[in-house]
Design a protein around this motif. Structure first.
Motif, short mmCIF file in Angstrom:
data_model
loop_
_atom_site.label_atom_id
_atom_site.label_comp_id
_atom_site.label_asym_id
_atom_site.label_seq_id
_atom_site.Cartn_x
_atom_site.Cartn_y
_atom_site.Cartn_z
N LEU A 1 0.83 -1.20 0.00
CA LEU A 1 0.00 0.00 0.00
C LEU A 1 0.87 1.25 0.00
N GLN A 2 1.92 1.25 0.82
CA GLN A 2 2.82 2.41 0.86
C GLN A 2 3.62 2.53 -0.43
N GLY A 3 3.95 1.40 -1.06
CA GLY A 3 4.65 1.44 -2.33
C GLY A 3 3.80 2.05 -3.43
N LEU A 4 2.51 1.70 -3.46
CA LEU A 4 1.58 2.30 -4.42
C LEU A 4 1.48 3.80 -4.19
N SER A 5 1.43 4.19 -2.91
CA SER A 5 1.34 5.59 -2.55
C SER A 5 2.56 6.38 -3.01
N ILE A 6 3.74 5.89 -2.67
CA ILE A 6 4.96 6.62 -2.98
C ILE A 6 5.23 6.61 -4.49
N GLY A 7 4.76 5.55 -5.18
CA GLY A 7 4.90 5.49 -6.63
C GLY A 7 4.12 6.59 -7.32
N GLY A 8 2.95 6.92 -6.80
CA GLY A 8 2.14 8.00 -7.37
C GLY A 8 2.56 9.37 -6.88
N GLU A 9 3.12 9.43 -5.69
CA GLU A 9 3.53 10.71 -5.09
C GLU A 9 4.60 11.41 -5.91
N GLY A 10 5.61 10.66 -6.35
CA GLY A 10 6.75 11.28 -7.03
C GLY A 10 6.35 12.08 -8.25
N GLY A 11 5.57 11.46 -9.16
CA GLY A 11 5.18 12.14 -10.38
C GLY A 11 4.24 13.30 -10.13
N SER A 12 3.27 13.10 -9.24
CA SER A 12 2.29 14.15 -8.95
C SER A 12 2.94 15.35 -8.29
N ALA A 13 3.80 15.10 -7.31
CA ALA A 13 4.47 16.20 -6.62
C ALA A 13 5.43 16.93 -7.54
N ALA A 14 6.15 16.18 -8.38
CA ALA A 14 7.09 16.80 -9.31
C ALA A 14 6.36 17.69 -10.30
N ALA A 15 5.25 17.19 -10.84
CA ALA A 15 4.46 17.98 -11.78
C ALA A 15 3.91 19.23 -11.10
N TYR A 16 3.41 19.06 -9.88
CA TYR A 16 2.82 20.20 -9.18
C TYR A 16 3.86 21.29 -8.90
N LEU A 17 5.01 20.92 -8.37
CA LEU A 17 6.03 21.91 -8.02
C LEU A 17 6.60 22.59 -9.26
N SER A 18 6.84 21.82 -10.32
CA SER A 18 7.43 22.41 -11.52
C SER A 18 6.45 23.34 -12.22
N GLU A 19 5.16 23.02 -12.18
CA GLU A 19 4.15 23.86 -12.81
C GLU A 19 3.81 25.09 -11.98
N THR A 20 4.02 25.00 -10.68
CA THR A 20 3.70 26.11 -9.79
C THR A 20 4.83 27.14 -9.73
N ALA A 21 6.07 26.68 -9.88
CA ALA A 21 7.23 27.56 -9.72
C ALA A 21 7.32 28.58 -10.86
N PRO A 22 7.80 29.81 -10.57
CA PRO A 22 8.03 30.81 -11.63
C PRO A 22 9.16 30.37 -12.55
N LYS A 23 9.12 30.78 -13.80
CA LYS A 23 10.03 30.31 -14.84
C LYS A 23 11.51 30.40 -14.46
N GLY A 24 11.96 31.55 -13.97
CA GLY A 24 13.38 31.72 -13.70
C GLY A 24 13.88 31.05 -12.45
N SER A 25 12.98 30.44 -11.67
CA SER A 25 13.39 29.82 -10.40
C SER A 25 12.90 28.38 -10.27
N ARG A 26 12.65 27.73 -11.39
CA ARG A 26 12.10 26.37 -11.33
C ARG A 26 13.06 25.37 -10.70
N GLY A 27 14.34 25.54 -10.98
CA GLY A 27 15.31 24.64 -10.37
C GLY A 27 15.32 24.77 -8.86
N PHE A 28 15.27 26.01 -8.38
CA PHE A 28 15.28 26.26 -6.94
C PHE A 28 14.04 25.69 -6.27
#
Length: 424
Positions: free
Chosen positions: A119-146
């Motif tokens: 159950l935790q493996g399923l959770s963490i498997g979905g967390e990585g992609g969703s969180a990465a997409a959310y943070l990268s799409e939310t961050a301003p263009k010049g500071s996406r790496g940060f």
């Protein structure tokens, strides 16, 4: 998106990620205490091998979590997927914390442990992609790496919190006998409790503008068909993840056991070295992330690939023979400072390879497959080679995995210049 909403979203997504990875890594730190509870054996290494096998199975189901929650996130939004993943992690931790041992309920104990880790493996498997997409799409263009670097910052903070909890119990609150008997359950129950905080935070997150802009189109798109149109990017995610995640688990997650079993250090000393080095590792994430906004992602990845390929075997060999905890800390810190060059930019590098309608799925599935096949077996391979009397084979294995990623880094473009996020 308003600045206040952007910062709240980054905070909520990051804190939720921290909580999930605390729950995930608590298992690693406490295996040396609860392994005999679920797998009684006269040989401590055999018991650890069995709990490590359960840990590996949790990794093996991560691609399924990435697949299912990745499609869900691309169809229904990043916020909805992140809320679901933290809820699943909460339930898994609660199961482990409350399950009686083998002596009480027999074979049901390891079975429940296995179900909880799946159950935790399923959770963490979905967390990585969703969180990465959310943070990268939310961050301003010049500071996406940060801003995107905070994904791995919170991963390492989650690991640090898990290890810190163990150190506090070891040093100040419980005896070794109490930890072995029942104290190991406390961190799992704490994890379930703080996961509720993650659920509350994520309920109030705002969906990203990128997803909302393409929401109607995303619901009509076949995730699999769209991912196949970007199969080269999927292979890049697999390749660049392979060595970085293996290096991360070898030098961060497994290091505590290596210092105890191979270098002969006390459990408390090994845990303290792991905690202190993880603090440095955590601090370096936003530093390297901000640097990538100036010089690009590729120079950092190449530096990690070169140092990891040629430095892993000498580093592990040296650590195995050292008796000084101070020297061990410096060496481990040097290794993690190198791994941080990968971890700090991995999130944004992967996100920049995909368009919004398949970003979560394209990120999550190849990443989860790479992690489950290679990272999930790091501890098992390390313990098996040690048991067989050829521990140096493990050192070469880690080096070879990083070398494979180095080839990917050499062939891939500088994603800062070709980012598909700019086309959303």
């Amino acid at each position: 998106m308003k600045t206040s909403s952007r910062l709240w979203g980054i905070f909520s997504g990051s804190i939720g990620n921290l909580i999930e990875y605390y729950d995930w890594f608590v298992y690693v730190g406490l295996e040396i205490y609860f392994s005999k509870e679920f797998f009684p054996s006269g040989d401590a290494t055999v018991s650890l091998l069995r709990t490590a096998a359960v840990f590996a199975i949790g990794f093996l189901v991560r691609p399924i979590g990435g697949w299912v929650l990745g499609i869900y996130a691309d169809k229904h939004g990043r916020r909805a997927a992140l809320l679901l993943s933290v809820s699943m992690m909460c339930f898994g931790s609660l199961m482990i914390g409350l399950t009686p041992g083998y002596q009480t309920i027999g074979i049901a104990a390891p079975v429940i442990l296995l179900v909880a880790r799946i159950l935790q493996g399923l959770s963490i498997g979905g967390e990585g992609g969703s969180a990465a997409a959310y943070l990268s799409e939310t961050a301003p263009k010049g500071s996406r790496g940060f801003y995107s670097s905070f994904l791995y910052t919170t991963i390492s903070l989650g690991q640090l919190l898990a290890m810190g909890t163990l150190v506090l119990m070891q040093q100040f609150f419980l005896t070794a006998e109490q930890l072995q008997s029942w104290g190991w359950r406390i961190p799992f129950l704490i994890g379930a409790l703080i996961s509720v905080v993650g659920i509350l935070l994520r309920r109030n997150m705002q969906e990203t503008e990128s997803f909302e802009k393409h929401a109607k189109k995303a619901k009509k798109v076949s995730a699999i068909r769209e991912a196949l149109r970007h199969k080269k990017a999927c292979w890049m995610v697999f390749g660049l993840t392979l060595g970085g995640s293996v290096g991360n688990y070898a030098f961060a997650a497994y290091m505590q056991k290596f210092l105890v079993n191979s270098a002969g250090m006390a459990k408390g000393t090994a845990s303290l070295i792991s905690v202190l080095s993880l603090i440095g590792f955590t601090v370096l994430q936003p530093v390297y992330g901000a640097l990538s906004d100036r010089i690009g992602r590729k120079p950092l990845l190449l530096t990690f690939g070169i140092l990891g390929t040629f430095g892993t075997v000498p580093l592990f060999t040296f650590l195995k023979g050292t008796q000084s905890p101070y020297v061990a800390f410096v060496v481990v810190m040097a290794a993690l400072a190198t791994v941080a060059m990968y971890s700090s930019v991995s999130t944004i590098t992967k996100a920049e390879l995909f368009p919004v309608e398949v970003r979560t799925f394209g990120l999550a599935v190849p990443y989860a497959i790479s992690v489950s096949v290679f990272s999930g077996t790091v501890e098992y391979i390390a313990l098996w080679t040690r048991k067989e009397g050829h521990e140096n084979w493990f050192f070469w294995y880690v080096s070879a995995c990083i070398c494979a990623s180095l080839i990917t880094y050499l062939l891939m473009p500088e994603t800062k210049k070709t980012s598909l996020i700019d086309r959303d």
